[in-house]
Design a protein around this motif. Structure first.
Motif, PDB file in Angstrom:
ATOM      1  N   LYS A 106     -58.334  -9.835   7.090  1.00 41.00           N
ATOM      2  CA  LYS A 106     -59.109  -9.649   5.861  1.00 41.00           C
ATOM      3  C   LYS A 106     -58.280  -8.781   4.927  1.00 41.00           C
ATOM      4  CE  LYS A 106     -62.850 -11.583   7.531  1.00 41.00           C
ATOM      5  NZ  LYS A 106     -63.267 -12.878   7.112  1.00 41.00           N
ATOM      6  N   VAL A 107     -58.188  -9.181   3.666  1.00 38.83           N
ATOM      7  CA  VAL A 107     -57.394  -8.452   2.679  1.00 38.83           C
ATOM      8  C   VAL A 107     -58.254  -8.145   1.465  1.00 38.83           C
ATOM      9  CG1 VAL A 107     -55.368  -8.543   1.174  1.00 38.83           C
ATOM     10  CG2 VAL A 107     -55.267  -9.601   3.440  1.00 38.83           C
ATOM     11  N   ALA A 112     -55.566  -4.094   4.200  1.00 39.96           N
ATOM     12  CA  ALA A 112     -55.841  -5.233   5.072  1.00 39.96           C
ATOM     13  C   ALA A 112     -56.288  -4.741   6.438  1.00 39.96           C
ATOM     14  CB  ALA A 112     -54.597  -6.106   5.215  1.00 39.96           C
ATOM     15  N   ALA A 113     -57.077  -5.569   7.099  1.00 35.54           N
ATOM     16  CA  ALA A 113     -57.488  -5.331   8.478  1.00 35.54           C
ATOM     17  C   ALA A 113     -57.161  -6.586   9.272  1.00 35.54           C
ATOM     18  CB  ALA A 113     -58.982  -5.023   8.558  1.00 35.54           C
ATOM     19  N   ALA A 114     -56.652  -6.387  10.473  1.00 32.04           N
ATOM     20  CA  ALA A 114     -56.343  -7.533  11.341  1.00 32.04           C
ATOM     21  C   ALA A 114     -56.908  -7.261  12.731  1.00 32.04           C
ATOM     22  CB  ALA A 114     -54.837  -7.754  11.417  1.00 32.04           C
ATOM     23  N   TRP A 115     -57.563  -8.266  13.279  1.00 30.53           N
ATOM     24  CA  TRP A 115     -58.158  -8.221  14.614  1.00 30.53           C
ATOM     25  C   TRP A 115     -57.385  -9.243  15.436  1.00 30.53           C
ATOM     26  CZ3 TRP A 115     -62.112  -5.287  16.651  1.00 30.53           C
ATOM     27  CH2 TRP A 115     -62.743  -5.743  17.803  1.00 30.53           C
ATOM     28  N   THR A 116     -56.704  -8.788  16.483  1.00 28.67           N
ATOM     29  CA  THR A 116     -55.818  -9.685  17.217  1.00 28.67           C
ATOM     30  C   THR A 116     -56.034  -9.576  18.730  1.00 28.67           C
ATOM     31  OG1 THR A 116     -54.014  -8.056  17.285  1.00 28.67           O
ATOM     32  CG2 THR A 116     -54.034  -9.571  15.412  1.00 28.67           C
ATOM     33  N   VAL A 137     -51.634  -1.147   4.822  1.00 28.63           N
ATOM     34  CA  VAL A 137     -51.634  -0.912   3.382  1.00 28.63           C
ATOM     35  C   VAL A 137     -50.359  -1.514   2.801  1.00 28.63           C
ATOM     36  CG1 VAL A 137     -53.054   1.167   3.427  1.00 28.63           C
ATOM     37  CG2 VAL A 137     -50.595   1.368   3.618  1.00 28.63           C
ATOM     38  N   ARG A 138     -50.474  -1.998   1.571  1.00 26.36           N
ATOM     39  CA  ARG A 138     -49.299  -2.528   0.883  1.00 26.36           C
ATOM     40  C   ARG A 138     -48.620  -1.357   0.168  1.00 26.36           C
ATOM     41  NH1 ARG A 138     -49.766  -7.973  -1.522  1.00 26.36           N
ATOM     42  NH2 ARG A 138     -51.871  -7.260  -1.977  1.00 26.36           N
ATOM     43  N   THR A 139     -47.358  -1.129   0.487  1.00 23.29           N
ATOM     44  CA  THR A 139     -46.578  -0.061  -0.120  1.00 23.29           C
ATOM     45  C   THR A 139     -45.501  -0.691  -0.997  1.00 23.29           C
ATOM     46  OG1 THR A 139     -44.885   0.020   1.617  1.00 23.29           O
ATOM     47  CG2 THR A 139     -46.913   1.289   1.995  1.00 23.29           C
ATOM     48  N   GLU A 140     -44.670   0.141  -1.605  1.00 21.45           N
ATOM     49  CA  GLU A 140     -43.558  -0.380  -2.405  1.00 21.45           C
ATOM     50  C   GLU A 140     -42.597  -1.194  -1.541  1.00 21.45           C
ATOM     51  OE1 GLU A 140     -41.681   2.863  -4.434  1.00 21.45           O
ATOM     52  OE2 GLU A 140     -43.423   3.222  -5.723  1.00 21.45           O
ATOM     53  N   GLU A 141     -42.519  -0.871  -0.248  1.00 15.83           N
ATOM     54  CA  GLU A 141     -41.634  -1.608   0.674  1.00 15.83           C
ATOM     55  C   GLU A 141     -42.318  -2.825   1.288  1.00 15.83           C
ATOM     56  OE1 GLU A 141     -42.193   1.913   1.507  1.00 15.83           O
ATOM     57  OE2 GLU A 141     -40.716   2.333  -0.042  1.00 15.83           O
ATOM     58  N   GLY A 142     -43.596  -3.034   1.005  1.00 17.70           N
ATOM     59  CA  GLY A 142     -44.344  -4.140   1.592  1.00 17.70           C
ATOM     60  C   GLY A 142     -45.461  -3.610   2.476  1.00 17.70           C
ATOM     61  N   TYR A 147     -52.701   2.284  10.798  1.00 18.38           N
ATOM     62  CA  TYR A 147     -53.490   2.707  11.956  1.00 18.38           C
ATOM     63  C   TYR A 147     -53.624   1.529  12.898  1.00 18.38           C
ATOM     64  CZ  TYR A 147     -57.662   4.124  14.634  1.00 18.38           C
ATOM     65  OH  TYR A 147     -58.545   4.414  15.639  1.00 18.38           O
ATOM     66  N   ILE A 148     -53.553   1.817  14.192  1.00 19.68           N
ATOM     67  CA  ILE A 148     -53.827   0.786  15.193  1.00 19.68           C
ATOM     68  C   ILE A 148     -54.611   1.412  16.334  1.00 19.68           C
ATOM     69  CG2 ILE A 148     -51.578   1.145  16.279  1.00 19.68           C
ATOM     70  CD1 ILE A 148     -51.636  -1.761  17.201  1.00 19.68           C
TER      71      ILE A 148
END
Length: 157
Positions: A106-107, A112-116, A137-142, A147-148
């Motif tokens: 989900k973005v 974003a959150a990812a459930w894997t 999180v989207r940063t300047e580097e991508g 957190y995990i």
């Protein structure tokens, strides 16, 4: 006059459709970028490449594991630096393989959150399974993992 109103309505509906399509394409692109970061993490782990793993995280990102107990669960914590160090120091004859079974991403803008759900193998032998929950999180580097937290169990996979 009715013909003119109909043209305006069709043009308006076309514009709305184009905007919705554009939003959907952008969301799918972000999903793929988020998934690529998670794949890079586990590719780096398999390759025992600490720099590749570290590049997927924000430096201060916490890592936690839910540890099931008889009277409720506890949460264990680890730093990214410790995790990267353990990956880098994994003996040559030990192969670690976390296999992601599904991606639910989900973005919303730059979050974003990812459930894997996953299965973990050591030298090709099943070790445990569970679910990873990533916050990115989207940063300047991508995209970066902020957190995990994961669960781990040997049965009920």
């Amino acid at each position: 006059m009715a013909k003119y109103n109909m043209k305006n309505r069709l043009a308006f509906l076309g514009l709305i459709s184009l905007m919705l399509f554009s939003f959907q394409v952008q969301a799918q692109s972000s999903d793929k970028e988020v998934q690529a970061v998670i794949e890079q993490l586990f590719d780096g782990m398999r390759a025992k490449d600490g720099q590749m793993v570290a590049a997927t995280f924000l430096q201060e990102a916490p890592m936690q594991t839910v540890i099931a107990g008889e009277n409720g669960s506890k949460v264990g914590s680890n730093s990214v630096a410790d995790f990267v160090s353990r990956i880098s120091q994994t003996p040559e004859d030990v192969q670690l393989d976390e296999r992601i079974l599904d991606y639910q991403i989900k973005v919303d803008g730059d979050m974003a959150a990812a459930w894997t759900p996953y299965e973990f193998y050591v030298n090709g032998n099943f070790s445990h399974c569970g679910v990873n929950s990533f916050q990115l999180v989207r940063t300047e580097e991508g995209w970066k993992i902020a957190y995990i937290i994961d669960t781990r169990r040997k049965e009920g996979c």
